[in-house]
Write an enzyme that holds these catalytic residues in place. Sequence first.
Site, PDB file in Angstrom:
ATOM      1  N   HIS A 186       0.605  -1.240   0.165  1.00 36.61           N
ATOM      2  CA  HIS A 186       0.108  -0.063   0.063  1.00 36.61           C
ATOM      3  C   HIS A 186       0.880   1.331  -0.131  1.00 36.61           C
ATOM      4  O   HIS A 186       1.528   1.602   0.823  1.00 36.61           O
ATOM      5  CB  HIS A 186      -0.786   0.097   1.267  1.00 36.61           C
ATOM      6  CG  HIS A 186      -1.886   0.905   1.260  1.00 36.61           C
ATOM      7  ND1 HIS A 186      -2.028   1.971   2.463  1.00 36.61           N
ATOM      8  CD2 HIS A 186      -2.728   1.460   0.448  1.00 36.61           C
ATOM      9  CE1 HIS A 186      -3.117   2.928   2.372  1.00 36.61           C
ATOM     10  NE2 HIS A 186      -3.532   2.695   0.972  1.00 36.61           N
ATOM     11  N   HIS A 212      -1.375  11.491  -1.577  1.00 45.75           N
ATOM     12  CA  HIS A 212      -2.835  10.939  -1.511  1.00 45.75           C
ATOM     13  C   HIS A 212      -3.680  11.926  -1.053  1.00 45.75           C
ATOM     14  O   HIS A 212      -4.799  11.973  -1.589  1.00 45.75           O
ATOM     15  CB  HIS A 212      -2.830   9.776  -0.238  1.00 45.75           C
ATOM     16  CG  HIS A 212      -4.104   9.450   0.121  1.00 45.75           C
ATOM     17  ND1 HIS A 212      -4.701   9.946   1.240  1.00 45.75           N
ATOM     18  CD2 HIS A 212      -4.707   8.142  -0.033  1.00 45.75           C
ATOM     19  CE1 HIS A 212      -5.879   9.286   1.292  1.00 45.75           C
ATOM     20  NE2 HIS A 212      -5.935   8.250   0.361  1.00 45.75           N
TER      21      HIS A 212
END
Length: 244
Positions: free
Chosen positions: A11, A53
Site C-alpha cells: 500500500h 494521497h
Amino acid sequence: MSLRLSRFVGHRGIAAEAPENTLTGFRLAAEAGFSWVEFDVMLSADDVPVLHHDEELGRTNDGAGPVTAQPLTGLRALDAGAWFDLGFAGERIPTFEEAISCCRALELSMNVEIKPTKGREVRTAELVSEMLNDLCPDLTDRIIVSSFVPDCLRIAQEKAPDFLRGYLSDNMAKGWQEEAKGLGCYSVHPNHACLDAALVTAIHDAGFRILTYTVNDPERAATLIGWGVDAVITDEPLDAAVLA
C-alpha cells in the site's frame, strides 16, 4: 486479458516501513518481496501527475495548502520523508513518470489509483491515461487503474482501453455491480471492513477479481484469503514465503 496478481500488494509502497508514495518506499517494498505496489496519482498546478494521497499538503511533507495550488517546482522543493523518520529526510514527491520508471526497473506491477482533487477529475484521468499509453504499452498485463470516481474510470476506459480497471468502493453500496460492469472493470477493490464470505462469493460470481484494502492484521488477512479474496493491500512487510 488477465494478469498474475500476487496475494499481497504494498500500500503506497510499504507504508509501515517508509514514507508513502515515494520511490524509496517502492524500493523497500521490492526488497521485502512484494511484486505489486499501489499508489495515488493527482495533478500539480501545472498539470503534472505526481504521487500524493491527500488533497492538502502537510501530513506527508513540510508543505501547506492544496496540492493543486503548487506547480511541480514547488512540490519538488518539499521534504516528503522527514515526517516519517529523519533517516528519510530529503525524500521528494515523485512524478508519475518517475514512479513508472522506478517500478519498471524493480519489476513491480502497479495498482495506479487516480486520486483527483475536486473539479480536476477529468483532466487527471486524461493525463494518467495518456501517460500509460505513451510509457507503458508493454505493461498492460502488469497495471490496474483504479478509482473511487466513476468518471475517472470512464475516461480510462475510453482513453486507455488496453489497461485493466478496478472499481474502488468504501461500502459496496447498492448498484456496484451494474456500475463496475458498465465501466468494464476487471476487479473490484472494496474496503475490507465491508466484506464477508457471501459478498466475496457474489463479487466473484459477477465475474470480478477482488483486491481489498487496507489490511494490516495477519488474522484478518488470513480470513479474507480463506474466503477467496484474490489480493490484500497492506502497509506491512510480510514474510516472503506468503507473497507468492
